[in-house]
Design a protein around this motif. Structure first.
Motif, PDB file in Angstrom:
ATOM      1  N   VAL A  48       0.796  -1.229   0.000  1.00 24.75           N
ATOM      2  CA  VAL A  48       0.000   0.000   0.000  1.00 24.75           C
ATOM      3  C   VAL A  48       0.830   1.282   0.000  1.00 24.75           C
ATOM      4  O   VAL A  48       0.332   2.336  -0.380  1.00 24.75           O
ATOM      5  CB  VAL A  48      -1.006   0.040   1.181  1.00 24.75           C
ATOM      6  N   VAL A  49       2.081   1.204   0.414  1.00 25.82           N
ATOM      7  CA  VAL A  49       2.932   2.403   0.423  1.00 25.82           C
ATOM      8  C   VAL A  49       3.414   2.652  -1.014  1.00 25.82           C
ATOM      9  O   VAL A  49       3.944   1.757  -1.657  1.00 25.82           O
ATOM     10  CB  VAL A  49       4.133   2.213   1.377  1.00 25.82           C
ATOM     11  N   PRO A  50       3.216   3.862  -1.512  1.00 25.65           N
ATOM     12  CA  PRO A  50       3.637   4.144  -2.891  1.00 25.65           C
ATOM     13  C   PRO A  50       5.158   4.125  -3.037  1.00 25.65           C
ATOM     14  O   PRO A  50       5.898   4.353  -2.082  1.00 25.65           O
ATOM     15  CB  PRO A  50       3.079   5.543  -3.166  1.00 25.65           C
ATOM     16  N   CYS A  51       5.598   3.840  -4.248  1.00 27.16           N
ATOM     17  CA  CYS A  51       7.029   3.870  -4.552  1.00 27.16           C
ATOM     18  C   CYS A  51       7.548   5.299  -4.423  1.00 27.16           C
ATOM     19  O   CYS A  51       6.799   6.266  -4.581  1.00 27.16           O
ATOM     20  CB  CYS A  51       7.283   3.383  -5.976  1.00 27.16           C
ATOM     21  N   ILE A  52       8.826   5.412  -4.149  1.00 29.82           N
ATOM     22  CA  ILE A  52       9.457   6.727  -4.080  1.00 29.82           C
ATOM     23  C   ILE A  52       9.461   7.316  -5.485  1.00 29.82           C
ATOM     24  O   ILE A  52       9.858   6.664  -6.450  1.00 29.82           O
ATOM     25  CB  ILE A  52      10.896   6.605  -3.541  1.00 29.82           C
TER      26      ILE A  52
END
Length: 106
Positions: A48-52
């Motif tokens: 769920v955490v977006p890519c940098i």
């Protein structure tokens, strides 16, 4: 903690959750630290955490002067949130700590 999470998930709490997340620019880890009862499996967290996002830099050298060298100009990101928390750019803070003239391979 549970009451606060339920409030944040309610129609009445949407402006407060927006302020909680964006006004202080809280990181995912800071948010999880504020709610220690929340348990999320690491594989779901990574999902769920977006890519940098890519970082954009200005090239400040010329191939006409030296085709073997590339120089970039970087604006160092540092600021304080409204509640005086210090924030630093992910890449620029790393670059800022390098000694002047450090050569990197791209």
């Amino acid at each position: 903690e549970n009451e606060r999470l339920q409030y944040f998930g309610s129609a009445e709490g949407y402006l407060d959750v927006y302020s909680y997340c964006n006004k202080e620019k809280r990181s995912y880890l800071e948010t999880l630290g504020d709610f220690p009862g929340v348990q999320i499996p690491i594989d779901r967290f990574v999902e769920v955490v977006p890519c940098i996002r890519p970082r954009l830099f200005s090239i400040s050298s010329s191939q006409a002067v030296d085709a073997s060298q590339l120089t970039i100009t970087v604006g160092i990101v540092e600021f304080k949130t409204p509640y005086k928390r210090e924030r630093h750019g992910l890449c620029t803070s790393w670059l800022a700590e390098l000694p002047a003239g450090t050569q990197l391979t791209v």
